[in-house]
Design an enzyme around this catalytic site. Structure first.
Site, mmCIF file in Angstrom:
data_model
loop_
_atom_site.group_PDB
_atom_site.id
_atom_site.type_symbol
_atom_site.label_atom_id
_atom_site.label_comp_id
_atom_site.label_asym_id
_atom_site.label_seq_id
_atom_site.Cartn_x
_atom_site.Cartn_y
_atom_site.Cartn_z
ATOM 1 N N LEU A 110 0.834 -1.208 0.000
ATOM 2 C CA LEU A 110 0.000 0.000 0.000
ATOM 3 C C LEU A 110 0.864 1.252 0.000
ATOM 4 O O LEU A 110 0.547 2.227 -0.694
ATOM 5 C CB LEU A 110 -0.936 0.005 1.211
ATOM 6 C CG LEU A 110 -1.857 1.217 1.316
ATOM 7 C CD1 LEU A 110 -2.774 1.321 0.094
ATOM 8 C CD2 LEU A 110 -2.688 1.177 2.592
ATOM 9 N N CYS A 134 9.921 19.544 11.018
ATOM 10 C CA CYS A 134 10.426 18.188 11.197
ATOM 11 C C CYS A 134 11.532 17.944 10.172
ATOM 12 O O CYS A 134 11.871 18.834 9.387
ATOM 13 C CB CYS A 134 9.290 17.175 11.031
ATOM 14 S SG CYS A 134 9.572 15.613 11.912
ATOM 15 N N HIS A 152 5.235 17.675 6.114
ATOM 16 C CA HIS A 152 4.457 16.501 5.741
ATOM 17 C C HIS A 152 3.522 16.784 4.576
ATOM 18 O O HIS A 152 2.777 15.902 4.153
ATOM 19 C CB HIS A 152 3.674 15.989 6.947
ATOM 20 C CG HIS A 152 4.560 15.522 8.061
ATOM 21 N ND1 HIS A 152 5.006 16.368 9.050
ATOM 22 C CD2 HIS A 152 5.131 14.320 8.315
ATOM 23 C CE1 HIS A 152 5.786 15.698 9.878
ATOM 24 N NE2 HIS A 152 5.875 14.456 9.450
#
Length: 766
Positions: free
Chosen positions: A20, A735, A703
């Site tokens: 996936l 991040c 993200h």
């Protein structure tokens, strides 16, 4: 009463070989179309259902599969998409835009699912919310499961109170729970639509919020919600499932509602859930007993768990007890089937998700007194033998580590020189400006880089060729950072596959699976270390690359380490000694690395504690013990640093409101945190607390693939200055950048540096 004896709360969705993940990433890049993604997803679902059916599991979910996150699925099902996404007509495009953002829209906030490393998308709700229920996806999956041979597919839903408690209200300071009256009718309508599916429908409603202290304010809401939902349609049998801790308060209330059954975690509850067995027995409800560990990977002691079930059966009728994992198996790897490189010794200690299904069936047979066939009898004997061998194995103990642990108490302290004195020394040494610019650590990991690392691990290229390639990557990365005028640099972490795995591979007492991947969010998967013995550091782990990078520049180069608490919380940890002891051992190992780095001339060292909050117990009564060993472990790691050595730390997506005192107690000189999706709410908490250390709030969301403009980031920095002074702020992404592509990283960082220069000019800080 149903004839269900075994129940699997949920199953990993990524595929046994991460199928996936790879399909999603190809779809996002335009390399496959939606039809191909749907076909692959359908094949995975059929395979996952087959594993559970073949193991003889009675109750199997039809919709625990998700392209991104189950809470995001609920947002879409209830028609609660935030306004900024409603102009996107295509449902799939809208779904992924909510998760990842697009050129026009900032992604929805993401944070940790209770105290796990799984991330969920945070619902955004308002007084004006007008949902529109669409059960078509769930109905399609139900039909698909029946066609695949699942006789009575179960439907899983995130419960309304967990959905609300985990939501936020961007336009209000009021609790999202105040919207209960608007959310409950949407759940009632959803159940009405689902009731059309079958003569009898089993629905699992997950309410992990019931195992937290928030349950104190939920009493009447629990009663009202489950009295109403259980009466929507007589064809629906409603089971409310909790996990991760005890649910004593909620279970007592649920026992008085018309729900068919209650699911409780009997492994992470400290024995508390036993207190409500009499109430459940008197209610005549079924009990889903979570007695197989869904969060760790060590082989189950089936005899001990049978004894636990027998204890439960003293109160609840045996035929009303359904045997289950403690939580969804989403949180452990898929299968041991492909683990050919693990030592046979360590492999025999383990059970991943597929193996947990076999344990579940075996345990149920033992509990029911069923006669075992030859294969099951052999499997039970093998399990008992492996457990006995593990208990007697002395190779997991390291005498040197044990001796060093004897002197540990003297190291459980903060650094000797206080922050307000250290920081002056550090400013004098490094001379950085207010709003100093840096990054969190990693830079993009290209397919070519990953191939070189794989080839090196397989022995297809030699050390010299590999190190030459990594040096080239570091040179290019340092040159780029200097070119755009970043002020504190990093080496890019090109030698690292994962921030925990890289260190785990170099520590003793730690093993690694070849395919033990666990979903963190979306397509992002991690491969946690397997800590099976005493932990130590045989030799330096990062000095080689950090010193090489520093030799290329006059600017400060951060040494990049992963902290002991994060290594602990992102590992599968041995269960034969307290977690605190393992954490202290890791801290000693990372302490040695800090000392070696500073002795090698690295003046700034970042000890990432991305998972510090993740390990917090969900009940306040348990938190002091965790905070004590977590803080002490960070101190052990960092108090070897000299006053002029600046210690940074980084924390990922979490709610920090209730642990600000603990964060301050860590005594790090600089902390970087996520604020790009959540705004300045978190930063205001730092201000209200009077937090003195320096802070690097993330000014853009890594993200999401979108590149924020200079103007957007300038506005973000100005907003930060409304909360904290420039002298206290660093500017950085929220991040590491390893999952992003180089073009978007280059553009985003250039914009970030330009924005800082603009703001510095405005405030006279150049």
């Amino acid at each position: 009463m149903s004839q269900i004896q075994t129940w699997n709360i949920g199953f990993p969705r990524i595929g046994e070989k991460r199928e996936l993940k790879f399909a999603l990433e190809k779809y996002w890049k335009g390399q496959i179309d939606l039809a191909e993604l749907e076909a692959l997803s359908a094949e995975l679902r059929r395979r996952h259902w087959a594993y559970q059916k073949e193991a003889g599991i009675d109750s199997v979910a039809c919709n625990d599969f998700s392209w991104y996150d189950q809470t995001l699925d609920m947002i879409a099902t209830l028609g609660l998409e935030p306004e900024r996404f409603r102009a996107i007509d295509d449902a799939t495009e809208r779904y992924f835009a909510m998760a990842r953002g697009n050129k026009e829209c900032v992604a929805m906030e993401m944070t940790k699912w209770f105290n796990t490393n799984y991330h969920y998308i945070v619902p955004e709700l308002s007084d004006k919310l007008k949902g529109s229920v669409d059960a078509s996806r769930i109905k399609a999956l139900y039909a698909e499961a029946k066609a695949a041979g699942i006789e009575k597919p179960r439907i899983n839903l995130v419960g309304p109170l967990t959905f609300l408690a985990n939501a936020k209200r961007p336009d209000s300071h009021e609790s999202p729970l105040g919207l209960f009256g608007q959310i409950l009718p949407l759940y009632e309508e959803l159940l009405r639509q689902l009731a059309e599916l079958d003569d009898e429908l089993i629905v699992q409603i997950e309410e992990p919020i019931f195992v937290t202290d928030a349950v104190a304010e939920l009493g009447m809401l629990i009663k009202n919600a489950y009295t109403a939902l259980a009466r929507v349609d007589d064809r629906i049998r409603l089971y409310v499932v909790t996990y991760f801790d005890h649910a004593v308060e909620a279970a007592k209330i649920l026992a008085k509602t018309p729900v068919a059954g209650i699911g409780l975690d009997f492994l992470y509850d400290d024995g508390r859930n036993l207190e409500v067995l009499d109430a459940i027995a008197e209610s005549g409800k079924e009990l889903i007993a979570g007695v197989i560990d869904g969060r760790n990977i060590w082989r189950t002691d089936l005899d001990a768990r049978k004894e636990l079930l027998e204890r439960i059966a003293l109160s609840v009728e045996r035929d009303r007890i359904i045997v289950s994992p403690s939580c969804s198996l989403l949180h452990i790897p898929f299968t041991l089937r492909y683990e050919e490189k693990l030592s046979s010794e360590v492999r025999s200690y383990l059970a991943f998700a597929v193996e947990r299904l076999e344990e579940l069936r075996l345990l149920d047979a033992l509990f029911r007194g069923a006669e075992l066939g030859d294969a099951d009898a052999a499997a039970l004997d093998a399990s008992r033998s492996a457990l006995a061998e593990r208990r007697s194995n002395r190779s997991v103990t390291d005498a040197e580590v044990r001796k060093r642990m004897e002197g540990l108490d003297a190291l459980k302290r903060k650094r000797e020189v206080p922050f307000n004195e250290r920081i002056l020394t550090q400013h004098e040494k490094f001379g950085y400006k207010p709003l100093a610019t840096t990054t969190i650590g990693s830079f993009p990991q290209t397919p070519e880089l990953r191939k070189v690392r794989r080839d090196f691990k397989r022995g297809e290229i030699g050390v010299e060729e590999y190190e030459r390639y990594i040096e080239e990557q570091i040179r290019d990365c340092v040159a780029f950072q200097e070119r755009i005028d970043l002020e504190v640099l990093v080496h890019g972490e090109f030698e690292r596959n994962d921030m925990v795995e890289y260190f785990g591979e170099q520590l003793s007492g730690v093993a690694f699976s070849a395919n033990g991947w666990v979903q963190s969010y979306g397509s992002r998967c991690v491969k946690p270390p397997l800590i099976y013995g005493d932990v130590s550091r045989p030799e330096p782990m990062t000095v080689r690359w950090s010193t090489f990078a520093q030799s290329l520049t006059e600017r400060p180069m951060k040494g990049m380490l992963t902290g002991p608490v994060t290594i602990l919380n992102w590992s599968f940890v041995r269960d034969d000694q307290p977690r605190s002891e393992t954490c202290y051992q890791i801290a000693l190992a990372i302490r040695d690395e800090v000392d070696d780095l500073q002795k090698a001339g690295i003046g700034m060292i970042q000890v990432d504690e991305a998972a510090f909050k993740e390990g917090y117990p969900l009940r306040a009564a348990k938190r002091p013990d965790y905070e004590k060993f977590a803080l002490e472990s960070f101190w052990i790691t960092t108090n070897v640093a000299k006053p002029e050595t600046q210690i940074h730390t980084h924390m990922c997506y979490s709610e920090f409101n209730d642990i600000i005192d603990t964060i301050e107690g860590m005594d790090a000189d600089v902390i970087s945190i996520e604020t790009a999706r959540s705004g300045n709410v978190l930063l205001r908490i730092f201000k209200e607390r009077g937090y003195e250390m320096e802070i690097g709030p993330g000014v853009y969301d890594i993200h999401s693939p979108r590149v924020p403009s200079v103007e957007e980031m300038t506005g973000q920095i100005r907003a930060l200055l409304e909360v904290l002074p420039a002298r206290q702020l660093w500017i950085n992404p929220d991040c590491g950048l390893k999952t992003r592509g180089w073009p978007e990283v280059e553009a985003s960082l250039e914009h970030m540096v330009e924005a800082v220069k603009t703001v510095r000019a405005e405030i006279g800080a150049e």
